[in-house]
Write an enzyme that holds these catalytic residues in place. Structure first.
Site, PDB file in Angstrom:
ATOM      1  N   MET A  39      -0.611  -2.805   4.924  1.00  0.00           N
ATOM      2  CA  MET A  39      -1.804  -2.190   5.229  1.00  0.00           C
ATOM      3  C   MET A  39      -2.310  -2.496   7.068  1.00  0.00           C
ATOM      4  O   MET A  39      -0.821  -3.701   7.594  1.00  0.00           O
ATOM      5  CB  MET A  39      -2.808  -4.275   5.015  1.00  0.00           C
ATOM      6  CG  MET A  39      -3.186  -4.640   3.867  1.00  0.00           C
ATOM      7  SD  MET A  39      -3.969  -5.594   3.513  1.00  0.00           S
ATOM      8  CE  MET A  39      -3.796  -6.069   2.064  1.00  0.00           C
ATOM      9  N   MET A 139      -8.132   0.081  -7.921  1.00  0.00           N
ATOM     10  CA  MET A 139      -8.139  -0.566  -7.274  1.00  0.00           C
ATOM     11  C   MET A 139      -9.982  -1.682  -8.061  1.00  0.00           C
ATOM     12  O   MET A 139     -11.139  -0.439  -8.329  1.00  0.00           O
ATOM     13  CB  MET A 139      -9.069  -1.001  -5.916  1.00  0.00           C
ATOM     14  CG  MET A 139      -7.646  -0.375  -4.895  1.00  0.00           C
ATOM     15  SD  MET A 139      -6.152  -1.355  -4.965  1.00  0.00           S
ATOM     16  CE  MET A 139      -7.053  -2.609  -4.101  1.00  0.00           C
ATOM     17  N   GLY A 144      -8.227  -5.073   1.035  1.00  0.00           N
ATOM     18  CA  GLY A 144      -7.811  -5.564   2.071  1.00  0.00           C
ATOM     19  C   GLY A 144      -7.232  -6.995   1.980  1.00  0.00           C
ATOM     20  O   GLY A 144      -6.777  -7.146   3.120  1.00  0.00           O
ATOM     21  N   GLY A 146      -6.203 -10.188  -1.198  1.00  0.00           N
ATOM     22  CA  GLY A 146      -5.553 -10.623  -1.714  1.00  0.00           C
ATOM     23  C   GLY A 146      -6.954 -12.032  -2.507  1.00  0.00           C
ATOM     24  O   GLY A 146      -8.133 -12.221  -1.377  1.00  0.00           O
TER      25      GLY A 146
HETATM   26  C1  DX5 Z   1      -6.055  -6.298  -2.244  1.00  0.00           C
HETATM   27  C2  DX5 Z   1      -4.119  -5.270  -2.417  1.00  0.00           C
HETATM   28  C3  DX5 Z   1      -3.678  -6.265  -3.590  1.00  0.00           C
HETATM   29  C4  DX5 Z   1      -3.762  -7.745  -4.013  1.00  0.00           C
HETATM   30  C5  DX5 Z   1      -4.476  -8.250  -5.174  1.00  0.00           C
HETATM   31  O1  DX5 Z   1      -6.019  -5.052  -1.828  1.00  0.00           O
HETATM   32  O2  DX5 Z   1      -3.657  -4.455  -3.093  1.00  0.00           O
HETATM   33  O3  DX5 Z   1      -2.555  -6.481  -4.333  1.00  0.00           O
HETATM   34  O4  DX5 Z   1      -2.953  -8.468  -3.050  1.00  0.00           O
HETATM   35  O5  DX5 Z   1      -4.766 -10.001  -5.113  1.00  0.00           O
HETATM   36  P1  DX5 Z   1      -5.390 -10.729  -6.855  1.00  0.00           P
HETATM   37  O6  DX5 Z   1      -4.216 -10.290  -7.754  1.00  0.00           O
HETATM   38  O7  DX5 Z   1      -5.122 -12.050  -5.532  1.00  0.00           O
HETATM   39  O8  DX5 Z   1      -6.834 -10.085  -6.710  1.00  0.00           O
END
Ligand code: DX5
Ligand code: ZN
Length: 230
Positions: A39, A139, A144, A146
């Protein structure tokens, strides 16, 4: 439905102070890939890790490193990640001026190439680049961070993507993986796999549930069992 599910723990939720140990632990627990979230505080409002960190973890595991670029522009980072040991590089097509060229660039550097579609980004971005895709990542949260909740509208989108990919492959096209990223947990992974995903990213679900010894065998087995319980 795919026979063997690939699980790709996202190190975004790992302990960054112990990253080598963390990636070794997920490999030991049966992870198929290390999901590596990049990011840039421009394409997404967060800042994470780059090629130096990719190169640092590379010697710790044999499994592939699945680099998810949430950056704009895209192209200049591709040679750096390829050199750092990435095996898969995916990017958000609206962040690249020339999507076809970016896909070629990734393959030219010896990596599997793919596009990432945000929840509101249509599948049509796949239309004219099917031959250049090794993977499509949908997605299931806005990129952005987790730990967000799975967006249910991803399920019909996954089914539609599965259909496009199967039609393409049945007509003799190369194999294309269908990956999903965001909010994947033991209580929804069966529906995600049933909708057609063959590769699931899971960040907080994995790293938030360590075993007593700090490993991740328990949660990884739980995810695999849950995925089978249709
Ligand atoms: C978000 C990321 C994901 C994130 C997923 O922008 O691309 O890879 O780490 O995390 P979880 O599984 O906690 O939703
Ligand atoms: Zn990701």
């Amino acid at each position: 439905m795919p026979n063997s599910l690939r699980l790709a723990p996202s190190i975004l939720s790992a302990d960054f102070a112990r990253l080598g140990e963390e990636v070794r632990a997920i490999e030991t627990a049966g992870a198929d890939l290390v999901h590596f979230d990049v990011m840039d505080n421009h394409y997404v409002p967060n800042l994470t890790i780059g090629p130096l960190v990719c190169a640092a973890i590379r010697p710790h595991v044999k499994i592939g490193i699945d680099v998810h670029l949430m950056v704009e522009p895209v192209d200049s980072l591709i040679p750096l990640f390829a050199k750092a040991g990435a095996n898969i590089i995916t990017f958000h097509p609206e962040a690249s001026r020339h999507v076809d060229r970016t896909l070629q660039l990734i393959r030219d550097h010896g990596c599997k190439a793919g596009i990432v579609l945000n929840p509101a980004t249509p599948l049509d971005w796949m239309d004219h680049v099917m031959e250049r895709l090794d993977i499509v990542l949908l997605m299931s949260v806005n990129p952005g961070f987790g730990g967000q909740s799975f967006i249910e509208a991803t399920l019909p989108k996954l089914r539609a993507a599965r259909q496009r990919i199967d039609t393409f492959m049945n007509a003799g096209g190369q194999s294309i993986w269908l990956e999903v990223d965001g909010g994947v947990k033991a209580d929804n992974i069966n529906r995600i796999v049933a909708a057609g995903a063959d590769t699931c990213v899971a960040g907080s679900a994995v790293f938030g549930s360590p075993d007593a010894d700090g490993g991740y065998r328990g949660v990884m087995n739980t995810l695999r069992e849950a995925a089978r319980s249709l």
